[in-house]
Structures are given as C-alpha cells and as structure tokens.
Design an enzyme around this catalytic site. Structure first.
Site, PDB file in Angstrom:
ATOM      1  N   ARG A   3       0.776  -1.245   0.000  1.00 35.34           N
ATOM      2  CA  ARG A   3       0.000   0.000   0.000  1.00 35.34           C
ATOM      3  C   ARG A   3       0.803   1.289   0.000  1.00 35.34           C
ATOM      4  NH1 ARG A   3      -5.169  -0.573   3.895  1.00 35.34           N
ATOM      5  NH2 ARG A   3      -3.565  -0.562   5.494  1.00 35.34           N
ATOM      6  N   ASP A   4       2.132   1.223   0.022  1.00 35.24           N
ATOM      7  CA  ASP A   4       2.924   2.452  -0.084  1.00 35.24           C
ATOM      8  C   ASP A   4       4.176   2.193  -0.914  1.00 35.24           C
ATOM      9  OD1 ASP A   4       3.419   5.167   0.275  1.00 35.24           O
ATOM     10  OD2 ASP A   4       4.456   4.881   2.180  1.00 35.24           O
ATOM     11  N   LEU A   5       3.991   1.485  -2.007  1.00 43.12           N
ATOM     12  CA  LEU A   5       5.102   1.169  -2.891  1.00 43.12           C
ATOM     13  C   LEU A   5       5.520   2.426  -3.637  1.00 43.12           C
ATOM     14  CD1 LEU A   5       6.850  -1.168  -3.904  1.00 43.12           C
ATOM     15  CD2 LEU A   5       5.188  -1.480  -5.734  1.00 43.12           C
ATOM     16  N   THR A  42       1.275   7.376  -0.727  1.00 47.30           N
ATOM     17  CA  THR A  42       1.960   8.502  -1.353  1.00 47.30           C
ATOM     18  C   THR A  42       1.245   8.826  -2.660  1.00 47.30           C
ATOM     19  OG1 THR A  42       4.015   7.747  -0.343  1.00 47.30           O
ATOM     20  CG2 THR A  42       4.195   9.324  -2.170  1.00 47.30           C
TER      21      THR A  42
END
Length: 185
Positions: free
Chosen positions: A77-79, A124
């Site tokens: 979820r925040d790659l 992000t």
C-alpha cells in the site's frame, strides 16, 4: 505492525527482520538486516531516466517481492522508489522492498487490526492507484499499479502525474490517462 507484515515474507527481494522485542522499559524494537545501498528515488534523482533493459530488470525484482508478499496475504500500500533499496552496481543490482508500515495483512488473528478502513486514504499520492486515491477497497492490484508508476518513472525520470497539491495528483490518477512514456523520453 511493520514487523508482523514483513516477517511473514521470506524472499531475497524483501528486507529481512532478524529480531523483535521490547526493552526492559517497555519500548518496542526490531532489528533488520544491514543493507548498504541507495533507494531507487536517489538513483533516479541522480541518473534520471534509466535504460529500458535496466529499468525492466529492477521492476521485475520489485514484482517478485510483491508476488511473495501477496502470496502471504500482505498488500504493501505504499510502494514507491524510496521504499525500494538498490544494492550493487548496474548489471549486478539487487532490489530490497522496505517499509511495510501501512501494509494490509489478511489475517484470521483477532489481534491483527487493519490500519485503515474503506474510505481512508493512506499512501503517497504520486504512486497511488485510483481505487486507493478514492479510499476504496485496496487489494494486490493497487501494488501492481504502483509498480507500474515506478517503471514509468524509471523509464522517463518523472512520475506520470504532478500537481501543485496532493489532492490534485490524486484527482489526476482518478480522472486522466497517463502520458505515454515515449512522449517524455
């Protein structure tokens, strides 16, 4: 939470957690393998667009890490490039996926709490999938979308969408087709 998520995954492209515990005063700690490298964000900032063969080789390693995570029920979820550490030199590079701090873990464990619920937006903006941007249900496809944005950036030296605000970036992910990489590089 990060340790619980990442500890489920044993893969050469995922950072390894060596120990976890609490100090005598109750502070939590974890110990990860020592990695001497730089993030893909730093690589792109220094080198700009990468040759296609190199960009693809790095992205394949990211996708292998995601495959291992997804097989263990973990959605990152925040790659983003700053969560991908690059070790080695061109032609002999290894990617390590880091920072599972907002990962979603599929679990039957009643003590495992989901950090977010549908309707929440965490991550992000430059790398978020449209469903994540609107606070919708997020699954492994959101990570794959983010990997595509990383590949786009590796090939062009820039993300597909920019704006003067995070909400503007999210809106563009939701409502616009990205430019073709050939238009930019």
């Amino acid at each position: 939470r990060e340790v619980r998520a990442a500890a489920r995954i044993r893969h050469p492209n995922v950072v390894e957690f060596l120990d976890v515990g609490r100090t005598a005063t109750g502070l939590s700690f974890y110990v990860m393998e020592y990695l001497d490298g730089e993030t893909l964000a730093a690589t792109v900032a220094r080198e700009g667009a990468l040759p296609p063969q190199r960009a693809c080789a790095l992205t394949i390693q990211i996708l292998r890490a995601l495959e291992a995570a997804h097989q263990r029920g973990v959605v990152h979820r925040d790659l983003k490039p700053s969560n991908c550490l690059r070790l080695g030199t061109p032609g002999n590079e290894l990617i390590k996926l880091l920072d599972f701090g907002i990962a979603k873990v599929s679990s039957e464990d009643p003590l495992e709490t989901d950090l977010t619920r549908t309707g929440s937006v965490l991550g992000t903006p430059s790398y978020m999938s449209p469903e994540q941007a609107v606070g919708g249900q997020v699954d492994l496809r959101a990570d794959i979308y983010s990997a595509g944005v990383i590949l786009f950036e590796l090939l062009t030296g820039q993300v597909p969408f920019t704006s003067s605000s995070p909400m503007g970036v999210l809106s563009r992910h939701i409502n616009e087709e990205p430019p073709r990489p050939r238009q930019l590089a």
